[in-house]
Scaffold this motif. Structure first.
Motif, PDB file in Angstrom:
ATOM      1  N   SER A   1      -3.423  -4.994  -6.568  1.00 42.00           N
ATOM      2  CA  SER A   1      -2.564  -3.806  -6.429  1.00 42.00           C
ATOM      3  C   SER A   1      -2.971  -2.736  -7.427  1.00 42.00           C
ATOM      4  CB  SER A   1      -1.100  -4.192  -6.644  1.00 42.00           C
ATOM      5  OG  SER A   1      -0.678  -5.152  -5.708  1.00 42.00           O
ATOM      6  N   ALA A   2      -3.214  -3.153  -8.673  1.00 41.01           N
ATOM      7  CA  ALA A   2      -3.647  -2.203  -9.700  1.00 41.01           C
ATOM      8  C   ALA A   2      -5.010  -1.602  -9.341  1.00 41.01           C
ATOM      9  CB  ALA A   2      -3.712  -2.898 -11.058  1.00 41.01           C
TER      10      ALA A   2
ATOM     11  N   HIS B   1       0.820  -1.209   0.000  1.00 34.90           N
ATOM     12  CA  HIS B   1       0.000   0.000   0.000  1.00 34.90           C
ATOM     13  C   HIS B   1       0.857   1.264   0.000  1.00 34.90           C
ATOM     14  CE1 HIS B   1      -2.148  -3.345   1.843  1.00 34.90           C
ATOM     15  NE2 HIS B   1      -3.288  -2.778   1.502  1.00 34.90           N
TER      16      HIS B   1
ATOM     17  N   ILE C   1       2.563   1.853  -3.324  1.00 37.47           N
ATOM     18  CA  ILE C   1       1.660   2.361  -4.368  1.00 37.47           C
ATOM     19  C   ILE C   1       1.364   3.844  -4.146  1.00 37.47           C
ATOM     20  CG2 ILE C   1      -0.710   2.225  -5.242  1.00 37.47           C
ATOM     21  CD1 ILE C   1      -0.541  -0.824  -4.786  1.00 37.47           C
ATOM     22  N   VAL C   2       1.076   4.209  -2.892  1.00 33.94           N
ATOM     23  CA  VAL C   2       0.802   5.620  -2.570  1.00 33.94           C
ATOM     24  C   VAL C   2       2.029   6.475  -2.890  1.00 33.94           C
ATOM     25  CG1 VAL C   2       0.307   7.234  -0.680  1.00 33.94           C
ATOM     26  CG2 VAL C   2      -0.922   5.059  -0.814  1.00 33.94           C
TER      27      VAL C   2
ATOM     28  N   ILE D   1       2.252   6.857  -6.663  1.00 37.80           N
ATOM     29  CA  ILE D   1       1.218   7.755  -7.198  1.00 37.80           C
ATOM     30  C   ILE D   1       1.590   9.217  -6.948  1.00 37.80           C
ATOM     31  CG2 ILE D   1      -1.173   8.539  -6.869  1.00 37.80           C
ATOM     32  CD1 ILE D   1      -1.909   5.594  -6.317  1.00 37.80           C
TER      33      ILE D   1
ATOM     34  N   ILE E   1      -7.113   6.597  -5.554  1.00 38.32           N
ATOM     35  CA  ILE E   1      -7.288   7.891  -6.226  1.00 38.32           C
ATOM     36  C   ILE E   1      -8.757   8.309  -6.246  1.00 38.32           C
ATOM     37  CG2 ILE E   1      -7.071   9.099  -8.441  1.00 38.32           C
ATOM     38  CD1 ILE E   1      -4.598   7.306  -8.995  1.00 38.32           C
TER      39      ILE E   1
ATOM     40  N   SER F   1      -4.766   0.984  -6.593  1.00 40.73           N
ATOM     41  CA  SER F   1      -4.332   2.300  -7.091  1.00 40.73           C
ATOM     42  C   SER F   1      -5.536   3.126  -7.534  1.00 40.73           C
ATOM     43  CB  SER F   1      -3.355   2.130  -8.259  1.00 40.73           C
ATOM     44  OG  SER F   1      -2.262   1.338  -7.892  1.00 40.73           O
TER      45      SER F   1
END
Length: 530
Positions: free
Chosen positions: A433-434, A251, A254-255, A258, A441, A437
């Motif tokens: 995971s995708a 997590h 990914i954050v 992004i 958002i 994301s």
């Protein structure tokens, strides 16, 4: 002479601190005086001084002295923390009613209702020195949330420090008292930034999605699983993918990616961008309650970012060790948390095994004997050049390495392994995971601009809902493997697998023999004591 192990000071200090904390717990359980550990320090220093004089090098001396200091610090901090928890500040008489006051730091659900965890708690004006868990009657949860000041009448129950010879889960969380709120709850709104964000995210999800989907999405974003149906949660555990609800490297990474992507598009200065990225991942960890797994991942992200800015090589094991040191200095009882152990061992397994396994996997080719048996020349040429793609090899080995690192912890804590775990972690987790994301958002946008949530959120979560429906409906309990893993299994296992890593400078034959002997010991132990 070629040294067997490449010594890393952060790794040595992290291991010493953890060993000290474990020793401190041992001393508390068996009521051993700390003087014995104090006496060990000068006794251990004598051979160190002799070795230094013989080899005429002060580097090992510095390493060992620091290691001993961290060992002692870990033991002392653990003992002091447990002593502070043991103290009951007030007289808890049976059926005595107190006026309990404090600040809500956590609100969640349990089977049959809701509960709040109160910090800075007092009872009849006396400070309790630890947190209180208060179980709410139906409807009372509407009057308080994270950050609220609460006041109510209730009797108190004191939790024991140890349960069945083990440190209790409540002691790890610093929750010393429990009570039930039946009536008379008074609450006063107090602003809490993290609490407000958690509440806003929760409202956004539960008001615009069906309950089951909202509960899983909230669990993925915040790490709170109390709202997820018990049977559904069990199925995630049986599939070996419950870690998607533990806010950690997946997590935070990914954050981090992004935020970094948007800052790059805005052409921010690299130093400003680095500071903003580090701030954002720690802020996200705060929203998730500063859990040990989220903090570990945030610290490692910060170390990686600072290494890149300083143009120094990033060392994963040193980064992990720095995170372990900081987390144990904050609270030495973190060491005994299953979440901490799984988080550290998973990442440690990746750093130890993923690269060697990836190199092996990329070298795998179809045997020549099989190729020669094919009638078509074109088929021989095509299959002869066929290799596993590096990205596929990397995804497979990362998943396998993480599971190799956590295997003994899973067996010890839960009593089983999931046979479906490897396949699901290779195929389903990258997909999740995708989708995470997108969920992250979209949820941030919908929380900030509430009117669009009803239109955007259901569409954005539709693919995730389909995947979750499959996972919840699948019968992963049939893939469980159990019946071993207690006692000396964990140390024997880790001794065996460490010989497979590239962190030991061993000749291939020596490595093979050492691993084989360790494997024999594990087999004998399991067959004898399982």
């Amino acid at each position: 002479m070629k040294i067997c192990v490449n010594l890393r000071l952060p790794v040595i200090l992290a291991c010493s601190l953890a060993t000290g904390a474990a020793a401190g717990l041992f001393f508390k359980i068996y009521q051993t005086e700390l003087i014995w550990l104090t006496a060990f320090i000068p006794a251990a220093a004598i051979p160190i001084i002799i070795l230094t004089a013989v080899f005429k090098s002060f580097k090992p001396l510095i390493f060992i002295i620091l290691a001993l200091l961290f060992l002692y610090a870990g033991a002392l901090s653990c003992i002091l923390r447990l002593d502070a928890y043991d103290k009951t500040r007030i007289d808890i008489a049976k059926n005595r009613t107190f006026t309990v006051c404090g600040t809500v730091k956590e609100k969640s659900a349990f089977l049959g209702g809701e509960y709040i965890v109160i910090t800075d708690a007092t009872a009849d004006g006396a400070r309790l020195g630890a947190d209180v868990i208060a179980y709410l009657a139906e409807g009372y949860g509407d009057f308080c949330d994270n950050g609220y000041k609460v006041k109510f009448l209730s009797s108190l129950k004191v939790f024991d420090t140890f349960e069945d010879g083990k440190l209790s889960y409540n002691a790890q969380r610093n929750i010393k008292y429990s009570c039930s709120v039946k009536g008379g709850l008074e609450s006063e709104y107090r602003f809490s930034l993290f609490g407000e964000i958690r509440s806003a995210v929760r409202r956004t999800l539960f008001e615009n999605l069906d309950y089951e989907t909202a509960a899983v999405c909230y669990g993925m974003l915040i790490g709170e699983t109390a709202f997820i149906d018990g049977d559904a949660m069990e199925n995630f555990r049986y599939g070996g993918i419950a870690h998607i609800f533990a806010v950690s490297g997946l997590h935070i990474g990914i954050v981090f990616a992004i935020i970094g992507f948007f800052l790059k598009k805005l052409k921010c200065n690299k130093y400003a961008s680095a500071i903003l990225c580090i701030f954002c991942v720690f802020f996200y960890a705060g929203v998730c309650g500063f859990t040990v797994s989220s903090l570990r991942a945030a610290i490692m992200c910060a170390v990686a970012t600072l290494s890149r800015l300083a143009y120094t090589k990033y060392d994963g094991l040193n980064s992990l060790s720095a995170a372990v040191i900081l987390l144990l200095l904050i609270n030495p009882l973190n060491l005994f948390s299953v979440g901490f152990q799984l988080s550290v061992c998973a990442v440690g397994g990746i750093f130890l095994f993923s690269k060697p396994l990836e190199r092996i996997l990329c070298k795998i080719k179809i045997p020549q004997a099989l190729l020669k048996s094919l009638p078509s020349t074109k088929a021989k040429q095509f299959l002869g050049k066929l290799q596993i793609h590096p990205k596929i090899a990397s995804a497979c080995t990362i998943s396998l390495s993480a599971q190799a690192g956590t295997l003994p912890i899973m067996l010890s804590a839960f009593g089983y392994l999931s046979g479906a775990s490897l396949v699901l972690n290779i195929i389903v987790v990258p997909l999740l995971s995708a989708l995470f994301s997108v969920l992250f958002i979209v949820t941030m946008i919908c929380t900030a601009v509430a009117p669009v949530a009803a239109y955007i959120l259901p569409l954005a979560t539709a693919p995730l809902d389909a995947v979750l429906s499959f996972l919840i409906g699948a019968g992963f309990e049939k893939s469980l493997i159990s019946g071993f893993g207690t006692g000396l299994f964990a140390p024997l296992y880790y001794i065996a697998v460490i010989f497979l890593s590239d962190k030991l400078n061993l000749k291939p034959l020596t490595r093979f023999v050492a691993f084989g002997c360790s494997l024999v010991l594990i087999t004998v132990y399991v067959l004898t004591f399982a």
